[in-house]
Design a protein around this motif. Structure first.
Motif, PDB file in Angstrom:
ATOM      1  N   LYS A 256       0.806  -1.219   0.000  1.00  0.00           N
ATOM      2  CA  LYS A 256       0.000   0.000   0.000  1.00  0.00           C
ATOM      3  C   LYS A 256       0.840   1.270   0.000  1.00  0.00           C
ATOM      4  O   LYS A 256       0.335   2.346  -0.334  1.00  0.00           O
ATOM      5  CB  LYS A 256      -0.957  -0.001   1.187  1.00  0.00           C
ATOM      6  CG  LYS A 256      -0.297   0.121   2.546  1.00  0.00           C
ATOM      7  CD  LYS A 256      -1.330   0.071   3.657  1.00  0.00           C
ATOM      8  CE  LYS A 256      -0.698   0.231   5.036  1.00  0.00           C
ATOM      9  NZ  LYS A 256      -1.703   0.173   6.117  1.00  0.00           N
ATOM     10  N   LEU A 267      -9.475   1.837  -2.994  1.00  0.00           N
ATOM     11  CA  LEU A 267      -9.969   1.091  -1.829  1.00  0.00           C
ATOM     12  C   LEU A 267     -10.155   1.960  -0.586  1.00  0.00           C
ATOM     13  O   LEU A 267     -10.488   1.440   0.479  1.00  0.00           O
ATOM     14  CB  LEU A 267      -9.008  -0.061  -1.511  1.00  0.00           C
ATOM     15  CG  LEU A 267      -8.951  -1.168  -2.569  1.00  0.00           C
ATOM     16  CD1 LEU A 267      -7.944  -2.229  -2.184  1.00  0.00           C
ATOM     17  CD2 LEU A 267     -10.314  -1.801  -2.763  1.00  0.00           C
ATOM     18  N   SER A 272      -6.944   1.426   7.165  1.00  0.00           N
ATOM     19  CA  SER A 272      -7.860   0.385   7.615  1.00  0.00           C
ATOM     20  C   SER A 272      -7.137  -0.960   7.698  1.00  0.00           C
ATOM     21  O   SER A 272      -6.078  -1.158   7.091  1.00  0.00           O
ATOM     22  CB  SER A 272      -9.049   0.265   6.667  1.00  0.00           C
ATOM     23  OG  SER A 272      -9.785   1.465   6.624  1.00  0.00           O
ATOM     24  N   ARG A 274      -6.035  -4.694   7.050  1.00  0.00           N
ATOM     25  CA  ARG A 274      -5.845  -5.435   5.799  1.00  0.00           C
ATOM     26  C   ARG A 274      -7.068  -6.281   5.441  1.00  0.00           C
ATOM     27  O   ARG A 274      -7.495  -6.306   4.269  1.00  0.00           O
ATOM     28  CB  ARG A 274      -4.607  -6.333   5.950  1.00  0.00           C
ATOM     29  CG  ARG A 274      -4.407  -7.358   4.864  1.00  0.00           C
ATOM     30  CD  ARG A 274      -3.096  -8.093   5.077  1.00  0.00           C
ATOM     31  NE  ARG A 274      -2.986  -8.629   6.422  1.00  0.00           N
ATOM     32  CZ  ARG A 274      -3.467  -9.806   6.808  1.00  0.00           C
ATOM     33  NH1 ARG A 274      -4.109 -10.573   5.935  1.00  0.00           N
ATOM     34  NH2 ARG A 274      -3.306 -10.243   8.040  1.00  0.00           N
ATOM     35  N   LEU A 277     -10.022  -4.091   4.268  1.00  0.00           N
ATOM     36  CA  LEU A 277      -9.807  -3.609   2.901  1.00  0.00           C
ATOM     37  C   LEU A 277     -10.008  -4.745   1.898  1.00  0.00           C
ATOM     38  O   LEU A 277     -10.515  -4.526   0.796  1.00  0.00           O
ATOM     39  CB  LEU A 277      -8.410  -3.015   2.773  1.00  0.00           C
ATOM     40  CG  LEU A 277      -8.218  -1.662   3.473  1.00  0.00           C
ATOM     41  CD1 LEU A 277      -6.747  -1.276   3.496  1.00  0.00           C
ATOM     42  CD2 LEU A 277      -9.034  -0.578   2.780  1.00  0.00           C
ATOM     43  N   GLN A 280     -13.638  -5.053   1.465  1.00  0.00           N
ATOM     44  CA  GLN A 280     -14.135  -3.965   0.626  1.00  0.00           C
ATOM     45  C   GLN A 280     -13.863  -4.248  -0.851  1.00  0.00           C
ATOM     46  O   GLN A 280     -14.728  -4.018  -1.712  1.00  0.00           O
ATOM     47  CB  GLN A 280     -13.472  -2.651   1.047  1.00  0.00           C
ATOM     48  CG  GLN A 280     -13.802  -1.449   0.170  1.00  0.00           C
ATOM     49  CD  GLN A 280     -15.285  -1.088   0.179  1.00  0.00           C
ATOM     50  OE1 GLN A 280     -16.007  -1.451   1.106  1.00  0.00           O
ATOM     51  NE2 GLN A 280     -15.738  -0.383  -0.844  1.00  0.00           N
TER      52      GLN A 280
END
Length: 1092
Positions: A256, A267, A272, A274, A277, A280
């Motif tokens: 990231k 994302l 947030s 792992r 995400l 999501q």
């Protein structure tokens, strides 16, 4: 109509395609039949066929795939249209072949390709494609079909071939044969899909960070198209979610924070967790693919899995656990409702995902305090269905449709038991609830320029792979570049270097290898059904057929080679480096043979007093190049093998160049010798001959030759602390710190895949003091003190760890109650699901009185799937269901191989193999097997970075290995290890002493890797016993398995020679002189090292 009817029609088409054009005159009736079939197509299909002939798109599009505004008529899927008209299309395919209308034939195959893939019928279609390409090399083949070949190779374990095709398409900007692109964006699409599938290859190899980067690159490509590809975006987001689940937090941080990855734009908040995400990403994938039931099922199952895992993570507040469990349950419900009751399911992938969603729903309800009897009955329904699924994957099974119905009946039963209710959905064409459509689409600014920039980062790798594997050849007129073969044949010299090798008997194939060529017609006929020059032994046929998971259940892959590996025996009582490799179409039983330097299984009741010498055999090397369309290794991946050939074959001989100084060891039995005593034709004094009783699935009894104190087994070593790894400089221009104190590595163990349901067996001698205690006991729990000497103090299994791992649940929240030894408590589940360090896990399950061995096969069980991260020293678990399948009818000196299916395996369409010890062992042996292989994987990843930086045209990988704890209720009744099944030419590059196979080009890379690990570990470890799959020129890709590690960080044992092993590597295997790879990497010469 029924699958058998589809198979029959495809066989008719295949028979027609085998007729050479011009050999038969085309009759008027054939021409009329072709005309009638074409005219009978509905208007929509006729239009699609015409566009396919015109090469309007490289992939057949869905109506909704590129549209921003979706009309009701767009909410359909191409597979529905193809399915309704499949018989007409296959009739047209046959008539066009007979009428010698190849353009129409290839266009029809282009249209039906995806549908046939989903009903597991790609094998015959790709055979037909191969034949038509042979007869009509000037006809273009769609990129979709070319990438289909790569996908099939990936599923079947032929990763080298898959990588070759994909890298060629990426590097050559999508160029293949004489296919004509109508716009540059179509080339971008082909590159994006190729990058996506390459990400799946790295995902299968357990390289999560690298896989995530490639999947991200594919997302940029899909978004940057003039009309973003919703289907491609959804697929990549779903893949990314699964990769993030397996990725360590360290790799996630690197991913990231990569400056080339605009993480927040897609994302959201990168701060947030792992897993949130990942959830999501999966939810976004669901929305993008909401009109395709299979994609919705796949992605909501991924979403639910992420939420379920997060609910047990250290980051989840206890007060919110129920909330996340309920969200996970909602996701699994959506997936289970993508098919109505009684609606047929014909895809292996879809069936597998339904079972995963059903079992995950069961686990979720268990933690939501559903009635225990309901949960138990639901779990039993999943186990019953998984048994049917295992049979379904057996390509010899005829009634796949009937099995599919029975599987879905069990799923329907589970839905009723757990009260799965419909959700509000106002859009009849969609498979998701209204609440999911309320999420706003992410606003991203991905461009074609950005995609090109990202690809430039990988171009060096793809260029090197194309050059190394000669993946492309230009046609004579230089107008078209064509995919050809990946040469996996070894140099002939490597076959002739042994004094005793094996005679290969190749069965002739009825088809030749295929060139995807415009003007170069193929002239080579392969006598090997695989198209690869694997050596073969004449073995008796096996009576049983092994199931296939998108691939032959036997094969030339996961195993030691027939002659190459056998030429370099590993000097180790616990060498178990058999791999499950064999000719893909033959699964033999071992013959009753004995080698001059190696004892072998005796397949009769009487045991000879002394081994008999095996007459010398002759090696026959086929030199036929393997083509992209490898008829039996690629197109026949769903066909059942008749015989099984063990690759690290039991007949191990010594090289003539090594003289008689090294004993050869049978991979089917244990032969213990003194350090300096070679094996002779006679059994040495002090050896004991012990017949091994026939076990379930075994073909007979086996001779075990051993000394009284030579129980071969991996030393369990001491229970050590596991801290973050220190990286030591490996270059010659920087001297290592004089008194550096490197962090301890996780204990080393042979990586082995083990399987089958097991039983716990009390050790009858556990309380008896004896001078004849086995060597494995003598190595138990031995630790090194600060001065490097062995300490005789046995560490208590219940003793709390001295150094806490801040990521380990058990370190942070030690259990305050004493749980039964192998009965999982609530605290145990929480620790395993959240993450537990290696030390705590070893202590929790330490026992010298309780041993495990698999006793029952062809049975489904609940299990815990354990993954190990070398970077963090953590094991993390997922609750799953596993089917312990059939024995692979081969044994190492310690272990045997078994086919395994489990619901949380990384690749749904791939086969997995387990290895189980022949003698009962403690759990820690299995855990250390995994740890050793993942340690080697950690080192080789760092080594690859150095190769890449120096533009060395090679990459080495260790295939990942995991553990499965088999459960009966909450009681652990067994432990096995599992790894992906691999196909290819298996060779042994080095052993764990001084031997090396220098006739194989890849060996010099292996020696440089050993040199690198020695320096990188602070001169305390070296990875040896290198064996796996490589290309003939040693460049490109090498996949390794079953390493040994000499280490001074853990106690010495039968395979870890400690400082003596390091000295052997320095002085004999590597030697005082560096090779060109060592020099290129600027590794500090070993002669300049100060040794621990």
């Amino acid at each position: 109509f029924l699958r058998m009817e589809v198979g029959g029609l495809l066989e008719d088409c295949l028979s027609a395609a085998r007729e050479e054009p011009g050999s038969v005159e085309i009759s008027d009736s054939v021409k009329l039949k072709y005309k009638c079939c074409r005219e009978s197509l509905c208007e929509e299909l006729a239009s699609l066929l015409e566009e396919a002939e015109q090469m309007k798109w490289p992939f057949v599009p869905e109506r909704w795939q590129y549209k921003q505004s979706i009309s009701p008529t767009d909410k359909t899927n191409l597979n529905d249209l193809i399915g309704k008209n499949l018989q007409q299309l296959l009739d047209l395919l046959k008539s066009s072949i007979m009428a010698q209308e190849p353009q129409t034939s290839l266009a029809v195959m282009f249209l039906v390709d995806r549908f046939l893939y989903w009903i597991d019928e790609s094998r015959r279609l790709l055979k037909i494609t191969k034949l038509l390409n042979r007869w009509y090399p000037e006809q273009p083949i769609a990129p979709q079909l070319i990438i289909r070949v790569a996908r099939v190779f990936l599923n079947s374990g032929k990763l080298q071939k898959a990588e070759s095709i994909l890298s060629s398409l990426i590097y050559r900007n999508g160029t293949t044969g004489c296919w004509v692109y109508h716009c540059d964006s179509d080339k971008v699409l082909v590159q994006a899909v190729s990058v996506q599938v390459r990400g799946m290859v790295l995902q299968k190899l357990g390289l999560w960070l690298q896989a995530a980067e490639l999947i991200w690159a594919s997302l940029v490509g899909y978004y940057s198209l003039p009309q973003p590809d919703k289907k491609g975006i959804g697929t990549s987001l779903g893949l990314l979610a699964n990769i993030l689940v397996s990725m360590s937090d360290e790799d996630f941080h690197s991913f990231k924070t990569n400056p080339d990855i605009d993480f927040p734009s897609l994302l959201g908040n990168p701060g947030s967790h792992r897993l949130l995400l990942a959830a999501q990403a999966a939810k976004m994938a669901v929305v993008y693919s909401q009109y395709a039931s299979l994609y919705v099922l796949t992605n909501v199952t991924a979403q639910g899995s992420c939420l379920l895992l997060y609910s047990f993570s250290l980051a989840c507040p206890p007060s919110q656990r129920v909330t996340f469990l309920q969200k996970a349950r909602e996701a699994f419900t959506i997936g289970l409702l993508t098919k109505a009751e009684g609606e047929p399911v014909t895809s292996q992938q879809e069936l597998h995902t339904f079972l995963k969603a059903a079992y995950s729903m069961t686990v979720t309800d268990k933690w939501l305090d559903a009635p225990k009897d309901v949960v138990k009955e639901a779990a039993q329904a999943c186990q019953q269905a998984l048994g049917y699924f295992y049979k379904y994957c057996d390509s010899s099974t005829q009634d796949k449709d009937g099995l599919s119905v029975r599987i879905m009946q069990q799923v329907a039963k589970l839905k009723q038991l757990l009260g799965v209710e419909p959700f509000p959905n106002s859009d009849k064409g969609s498979f998701i609830p209204d609440s999911y459509r309320n999420d706003k689409d992410s606003s991203v600014n991905f461009t074609l320029e950005g995609f090109s920039k990202i690809l430039e980062r990988f171009q060096k790798y793809h260029a090197s792979l194309c050059e190394a594997t000669k993946s492309f050849k230009e046609t004579e007129d230089k107008k078209a570049k064509v995919l050809t073969a990946l040469d996996t044949n070894l140099d002939k010299a490597s076959r002739e270097s042994g004094t005793e090798v094996f005679k290969q008997k190749s069965k002739s194939s009825d088809s030749s290898n295929m060139f995807l060529s415009q003007n170069v017609a193929p002239t080579l006929e392969s006598t090997d059904p695989l198209g690869l020059s694997w050596q073969k032994l004449s073995f008796s046929r096996s009576g049983s057929l092994q199931p296939s998971s998108g691939v032959h259940r036997s094969g030339s892959g996961h195993g030691a080679s027939i002659s190459d590996q056998s030429n370099i025996p590993t000097e180790s009582d616990d060498d178990d480096s058999f791999s499950h490799s064999a000719d893909e179409n033959h699964k033999p039983k071992p013959q009753n043979q004995n080698s001059r330097n190696s004892s072998h299984p005796v397949l009769k009741s009487t045991i000879p007093e002394t081994p008999r010498p095996l007459p010398q055999c002759e090696a026959i090397q086929a030199e036929t190049e393997t083509e992209v369309f490898d008829e039996d290794s690629m197109a026949d991946v769903n066909e059942e093998s008749k015989e099984y050939l063990h690759s690290q074959l039991p007949l191990q001989t010594s090289f003539s160049s090594f003289g008689e100084s090294f004993s050869s060891q049978s991979s089917w039995e244990k032969i213990s010798t003194g350090q300096n005593s070679p094996m002779c034709e006679k059994v040495q004094p002090g050896y004991v001959l012990k017949p091994r009783s026939r076990s379930s699935g075994s073909d007979g009894s086996f001779v075990i030759v051993e000394t009284p104190n030579s129980e071969s087994s991996s030393s369990p070593g001491g229970i050590t602390d596991h801290k973050p790894l220190e990286r030591h400089d490996v270059h010659s221009n920087i001297k290592p710190a004089a008194n550096s104190s490197p962090a301890k590595l996780v204990g080393c163990a042979v990586s082995a895949v083990q399987h089958n349901s097991s039983q716990r067996i009390p050790d009858p001698n556990a309380t008896i003091e004896s001078s004849e205690e086995s060597s494995e006991s003598s190595y138990d729990m031995v630790e090194l003190n600060e001065n490097g000497h062995q300490s005789n103090e046995v560490t208590s299994a219940r003793k709390a760890p001295q150094n806490k791992n801040t990521l380990c649940y058990s370190c942070l929240y030690p259990s305050t109650t004493a749980a039964p030894e192998f009965e999982l408590s609530q605290h145990d589940y929480q620790a395993l699901l959240a993450g537990i360090c290696h030390e705590c896990l070893q202590r929790r399950f330490y026992s010298k009185t309780e041993l495990f061995q698999l006793q029952k096969f062809q049975t489904a069980y609940n299990a815990l799937h354990l993954k190990f991260s070398k970077a963090t020293g953590l094991w993390t678990a997922r609750e799953t269901c596993v089917y312990i399948g059939d024995l692979m009818e081969m044994e190492g000196k310690q272990r045997r191989a078994i086919w395994v299916q489990f619901l949380h395996q990384e690749e749904r369409l791939s086969s997995y193999v387990g290895k189980d010890y022949l003698k009962p062992k403690e759990i820690r042996y299995h855990l250390k097997d995994v740890e050793r292989q993942m340690t080697a994987q950690y080192y080789v990843t760092e080594f690859n970075k150095s190769l890449y930086d120096k533009e060395v045209l090679a990459q080495i990988f260790y295939i990942p290995s995991d553990a499965l704890l088999i459960l009966n209720g909450d009681e652990i009744v067994g432990c096995i290890t599992v790894e992906p099944y691999m196909l290819g030419q298996f060779v042994k590059l080095t052993n764990n002493t001084g031997q090396k196979e220098m006739s194989v080009e890849a060996t010099k890379y292996g020696l440089a890797f050993g040199h690198f690990t020695y320096l990188f570990s602070g001169r305390q470890e070296v990875v040896v016993d290198l064996q796996g799959w490589t290309t003939s020129n040693g460049k490109g890709l090498t996949y390794l398995t079953d390493p040994q590690i000499h280490s001074t960080r853990t106690p010495t044992g039968p395979s870890n020679f400690g400082e003596r092993g390091l000295a052997i590597f320095r002085k004999e295997q590597h030697g005082p002189t560096c090779n060109e790879i060592c020099n290129l990497l600027e590794l500090t010469p070993l002669t300049l090292q100060s040794h621990v």
